[in-house]
Design a protein around this motif. Structure first.
Motif, PDB file in Angstrom:
ATOM      1  N   LEU A  95       9.732   0.197 -11.023  1.00 58.21           N
ATOM      2  CA  LEU A  95      10.703   0.139 -11.891  1.00 58.21           C
ATOM      3  C   LEU A  95      11.114  -1.193 -12.608  1.00 58.21           C
ATOM      4  CD1 LEU A  95      13.371   1.435  -9.206  1.00 58.21           C
ATOM      5  CD2 LEU A  95      12.583   2.354 -11.540  1.00 58.21           C
ATOM      6  N   GLU A  96      10.234  -2.332 -11.945  1.00 55.23           N
ATOM      7  CA  GLU A  96      10.494  -3.510 -12.478  1.00 55.23           C
ATOM      8  C   GLU A  96       9.334  -3.611 -13.823  1.00 55.23           C
ATOM      9  OE1 GLU A  96       8.756  -7.993 -11.415  1.00 55.23           O
ATOM     10  OE2 GLU A  96       9.310  -6.822  -9.857  1.00 55.23           O
ATOM     11  N   LEU A  97       8.314  -2.832 -13.689  1.00 57.71           N
ATOM     12  CA  LEU A  97       7.337  -2.861 -15.032  1.00 57.71           C
ATOM     13  C   LEU A  97       8.084  -2.173 -15.905  1.00 57.71           C
ATOM     14  CD1 LEU A  97       3.937  -2.614 -13.026  1.00 57.71           C
ATOM     15  CD2 LEU A  97       4.746  -4.501 -14.355  1.00 57.71           C
ATOM     16  N   ALA A  98       8.661  -0.833 -15.575  1.00 60.16           N
ATOM     17  CA  ALA A  98       8.924   0.063 -16.645  1.00 60.16           C
ATOM     18  C   ALA A  98      10.276  -0.585 -17.414  1.00 60.16           C
ATOM     19  CB  ALA A  98       9.784   1.172 -15.908  1.00 60.16           C
ATOM     20  N   ALA A  99      11.023  -1.666 -16.988  1.00 59.74           N
ATOM     21  CA  ALA A  99      11.997  -2.230 -17.666  1.00 59.74           C
ATOM     22  C   ALA A  99      11.469  -3.100 -18.922  1.00 59.74           C
ATOM     23  CB  ALA A  99      12.718  -2.911 -16.613  1.00 59.74           C
ATOM     24  N   ASP A 100      10.088  -3.397 -18.521  1.00 58.39           N
ATOM     25  CA  ASP A 100       9.804  -4.461 -19.850  1.00 58.39           C
ATOM     26  C   ASP A 100       8.479  -3.408 -20.649  1.00 58.39           C
ATOM     27  OD1 ASP A 100       8.123  -6.392 -21.091  1.00 58.39           O
ATOM     28  OD2 ASP A 100       7.172  -7.030 -19.631  1.00 58.39           O
ATOM     29  N   PRO A 101       9.194  -3.451 -22.007  1.00 62.95           N
ATOM     30  CA  PRO A 101       8.881  -2.433 -23.181  1.00 62.95           C
ATOM     31  C   PRO A 101       7.166  -2.996 -23.675  1.00 62.95           C
ATOM     32  CG  PRO A 101      10.425  -3.785 -23.851  1.00 62.95           C
ATOM     33  CD  PRO A 101      10.371  -4.048 -22.440  1.00 62.95           C
TER      34      PRO A 101
ATOM     35  N   PHE B 287      -2.841  -1.542 -13.744  1.00 62.50           N
ATOM     36  CA  PHE B 287      -3.888  -1.102 -12.532  1.00 62.50           C
ATOM     37  C   PHE B 287      -3.066  -1.297 -11.414  1.00 62.50           C
ATOM     38  CE2 PHE B 287      -7.142  -3.486 -10.168  1.00 62.50           C
ATOM     39  CZ  PHE B 287      -7.773  -2.183  -9.487  1.00 62.50           C
ATOM     40  N   VAL B 288      -3.137  -0.066 -10.644  1.00 61.42           N
ATOM     41  CA  VAL B 288      -2.452  -0.034  -9.371  1.00 61.42           C
ATOM     42  C   VAL B 288      -3.655  -0.077  -8.078  1.00 61.42           C
ATOM     43  CG1 VAL B 288      -0.730   0.842  -7.864  1.00 61.42           C
ATOM     44  CG2 VAL B 288      -0.663   1.362 -10.248  1.00 61.42           C
ATOM     45  N   GLY B 289      -3.295  -1.105  -7.208  1.00 61.66           N
ATOM     46  CA  GLY B 289      -4.380  -1.524  -6.280  1.00 61.66           C
ATOM     47  C   GLY B 289      -4.776  -0.086  -5.334  1.00 61.66           C
ATOM     48  N   ASN B 290      -3.720   0.884  -5.148  1.00 56.76           N
ATOM     49  CA  ASN B 290      -4.325   2.086  -4.488  1.00 56.76           C
ATOM     50  C   ASN B 290      -3.412   3.220  -5.043  1.00 56.76           C
ATOM     51  OD1 ASN B 290      -1.610   1.786  -3.151  1.00 56.76           O
ATOM     52  ND2 ASN B 290      -2.588   2.390  -1.107  1.00 56.76           N
ATOM     53  N   ASP B 291      -3.917   4.607  -4.778  1.00 53.47           N
ATOM     54  CA  ASP B 291      -3.460   5.497  -5.217  1.00 53.47           C
ATOM     55  C   ASP B 291      -2.196   6.038  -4.708  1.00 53.47           C
ATOM     56  OD1 ASP B 291      -5.697   6.082  -6.581  1.00 53.47           O
ATOM     57  OD2 ASP B 291      -6.348   7.632  -5.441  1.00 53.47           O
ATOM     58  N   GLN B 292      -1.551   5.599  -3.405  1.00 56.75           N
ATOM     59  CA  GLN B 292      -0.207   5.747  -2.846  1.00 56.75           C
ATOM     60  C   GLN B 292       0.562   4.953  -3.526  1.00 56.75           C
ATOM     61  OE1 GLN B 292      -1.806   5.144   1.249  1.00 56.75           O
ATOM     62  NE2 GLN B 292      -0.987   6.991   1.824  1.00 56.75           N
ATOM     63  N   MET B 293       0.431   3.769  -4.001  1.00 54.34           N
ATOM     64  CA  MET B 293       1.301   3.025  -4.830  1.00 54.34           C
ATOM     65  C   MET B 293       1.492   3.411  -6.273  1.00 54.34           C
ATOM     66  SD  MET B 293       1.032  -0.997  -3.497  1.00 54.34           S
ATOM     67  CE  MET B 293      -0.759  -1.254  -4.089  1.00 54.34           C
ATOM     68  N   ALA B 294       0.099   3.949  -6.435  1.00 52.57           N
ATOM     69  CA  ALA B 294       0.273   4.579  -8.047  1.00 52.57           C
ATOM     70  C   ALA B 294       1.202   5.784  -8.028  1.00 52.57           C
ATOM     71  CB  ALA B 294      -1.117   4.887  -8.392  1.00 52.57           C
ATOM     72  N   LEU B 295       1.440   6.638  -6.981  1.00 50.57           N
ATOM     73  CA  LEU B 295       2.161   7.613  -7.028  1.00 50.57           C
ATOM     74  C   LEU B 295       3.588   7.111  -7.335  1.00 50.57           C
ATOM     75  CD1 LEU B 295       2.963  10.516  -6.661  1.00 50.57           C
ATOM     76  CD2 LEU B 295       2.761  10.290  -4.122  1.00 50.57           C
ATOM     77  N   GLY B 296       4.049   6.017  -6.389  1.00 48.41           N
ATOM     78  CA  GLY B 296       5.151   5.493  -6.657  1.00 48.41           C
ATOM     79  C   GLY B 296       5.522   4.981  -8.156  1.00 48.41           C
ATOM     80  N   VAL B 297       4.437   4.249  -8.568  1.00 46.38           N
ATOM     81  CA  VAL B 297       4.572   3.697 -10.090  1.00 46.38           C
ATOM     82  C   VAL B 297       4.896   4.798 -11.048  1.00 46.38           C
ATOM     83  CG1 VAL B 297       3.351   2.797 -11.937  1.00 46.38           C
ATOM     84  CG2 VAL B 297       3.199   1.845  -9.615  1.00 46.38           C
TER      85      VAL B 297
ATOM     86  N   TRP C 171       0.782  -1.030   0.066  1.00 45.70           N
ATOM     87  CA  TRP C 171       0.179  -0.033  -0.040  1.00 45.70           C
ATOM     88  C   TRP C 171       0.896   1.308  -0.202  1.00 45.70           C
ATOM     89  CZ3 TRP C 171      -4.146  -1.762  -1.700  1.00 45.70           C
ATOM     90  CH2 TRP C 171      -5.179  -2.680  -1.028  1.00 45.70           C
ATOM     91  N   SER C 172       2.220   1.087   0.226  1.00 50.60           N
ATOM     92  CA  SER C 172       2.901   2.237   0.201  1.00 50.60           C
ATOM     93  C   SER C 172       3.510   2.753  -0.993  1.00 50.60           C
ATOM     94  CB  SER C 172       4.111   2.213   1.100  1.00 50.60           C
ATOM     95  OG  SER C 172       5.176   1.172   0.600  1.00 50.60           O
ATOM     96  N   ALA C 173       3.731   3.977  -1.254  1.00 47.89           N
ATOM     97  CA  ALA C 173       4.442   4.756  -2.389  1.00 47.89           C
ATOM     98  C   ALA C 173       5.671   4.125  -2.652  1.00 47.89           C
ATOM     99  CB  ALA C 173       4.432   6.366  -2.284  1.00 47.89           C
ATOM    100  N   GLU C 174       6.627   3.969  -1.605  1.00 50.19           N
ATOM    101  CA  GLU C 174       7.835   3.188  -1.784  1.00 50.19           C
ATOM    102  C   GLU C 174       7.717   1.747  -2.459  1.00 50.19           C
ATOM    103  OE1 GLU C 174      11.644   2.390  -2.105  1.00 50.19           O
ATOM    104  OE2 GLU C 174      10.745   4.249  -1.539  1.00 50.19           O
TER     105      GLU C 174
END
Length: 345
Positions: free
Chosen positions: A241-247, A253-263, A231-234
């Motif tokens: 970072l893991e998803l960004a490495a995959d073109p 779809f992120v489970g909450n807004d705080q994690m979405a901020l980190g994404v 649930w944390s932004a961290e």
């Protein structure tokens, strides 16, 4: 021998009484009692006059005596596992607001771990503190057994649980929100949707993940392995970072807004433009979501309605003197902003 009675100061001043208020307001003591107890069978003009007299005299109703007479303490206990998550804090705030509007105070009792023993212990302590009913905000699975089990004798409503076959439960429509988020991304032309999930111990997270997976399966889309956060932004940043490495990743779809901020931060640092390269949808619609860059498309949860229904159901149980059973679902809605777009050509 000097007694306590004789030792008391003879000029000790007593506080204003109900009779004093009645005399000043020009009404009967019974009318003052009805106003003090919040009863509706007093016209508005008389009620205002009585309250003005109370204020002028500094009269405060004796809550203990009133409880003995009415059987009501006008107090609701709240048990919660954690106050660190946005959802629990907003739910607690909504419950406190709804309680105040109904003329009730709340007594908050946090627990360290979501175990049957700690929940039962908190329940017993609140019952000893003279509350009329209890709301439980656990959100996490009970660690040491399948479901929470509580003694009978006091009304209870549970938030965010699967205990609707045993207790009254109120929850936002987690499954519907996840479906709306996933279908929105698919409708834009994305071939699949990756998911950053909340912890597996959370009822909300499990419902959202299950619905995300079912929506992809109904669409005939590939179901990627979800990345689990906390649930944390961290944790969202690490997943991002893991998803960004995959073109091949174009929708998340992120489970909450705080994690979405980190994404969003991870995608930006990795040179992936949102939404031109990757679309992102969150969940909760926290007040700051519209100030993210770009403003976040997300699922809105109506926490105020969750709180209102909690107190409404609890007061119904208090009035009827019997435990309710069943789940009340509060709808969720998709809020479109600037973080989603069709996939790159």
């Amino acid at each position: 021998m000097t007694t306590l009675k004789n030792a008391a100061p003879k000029n000790e001043r007593r506080g204003p009484s109900m009779a004093d208020v009645a005399r000043l307001a020009g009404v009967s003591s019974q009318t003052v009692s009805r106003v003090s107890n919040g009863l509706s069978n007093v016209d508005a003009v008389t009620r205002d006059r009585v309250r003005a007299a109370m204020n002028e005299l500094g009269y405060r109703p004796n809550s203990a005596a009133r409880a003995l007479k009415t059987g009501r303490f006008r107090s609701i206990g709240v048990i919660t596992f954690t106050l660190s998550t946005f959802g629990n804090m907003r739910t607690l705030d909504a419950i406190a607001t709804a309680s105040a509007e109904a003329g009730y105070t709340i007594t908050l009792l946090p627990i360290e771990m979501p175990t049957q023993g700690q929940v039962s212990g908190a329940f017993d302590r609140l019952a000893e503190q003279a509350v009329d009913g209890i709301v439980i905000i656990i959100e996490a699975h009970i660690l040491d057994q399948a479901q929470v089990s509580l003694p009978s004798g006091i009304p209870v409503v549970i938030v965010d649980s699967d205990a609707g076959d045993q207790y009254s439960v109120v929850d936002a429509d987690q499954a519907e929100g996840a479906r709306l988020a996933t279908e929105h991304l698919l409708s834009l032309g994305h071939r699949t949707v990756h998911h950053v999930a909340g912890p597996n111990s959370s009822y909300s997270s499990v419902r959202r993940t299950t619905s995300w997976r079912a929506t992809l399966e109904r669409a005939g889309a590939v179901v990627p392995e979800p990345i689990v956060g906390n649930w944390s932004a961290e944790s969202g940043y690490r997943a991002g970072l893991e998803l960004a490495a995959d073109p091949a990743v174009t929708a998340i779809f992120v489970g909450n807004d705080q994690m979405a901020l980190g994404v969003l931060r991870a995608l930006h640092e990795s040179g992936r433009v949102v939404p031109d390269d990757v679309s992102v949808v969150g969940f909760d619609d926290m007040a700051e979501a519209s100030a993210f860059w770009p403003p976040l498309t997300t699922i809105h949860q109506d926490f105020s309605e969750v709180g209102r229904r909690c107190i409404e159901m609890l007061l119904h149980e208090i009035d009827d003197h019997e435990r309710g059973v069943g789940t009340s679902i509060v709808p969720t809605t998709l809020v479109l902003r600037s973080s989603t777009a069709p996939p790159p050509a």
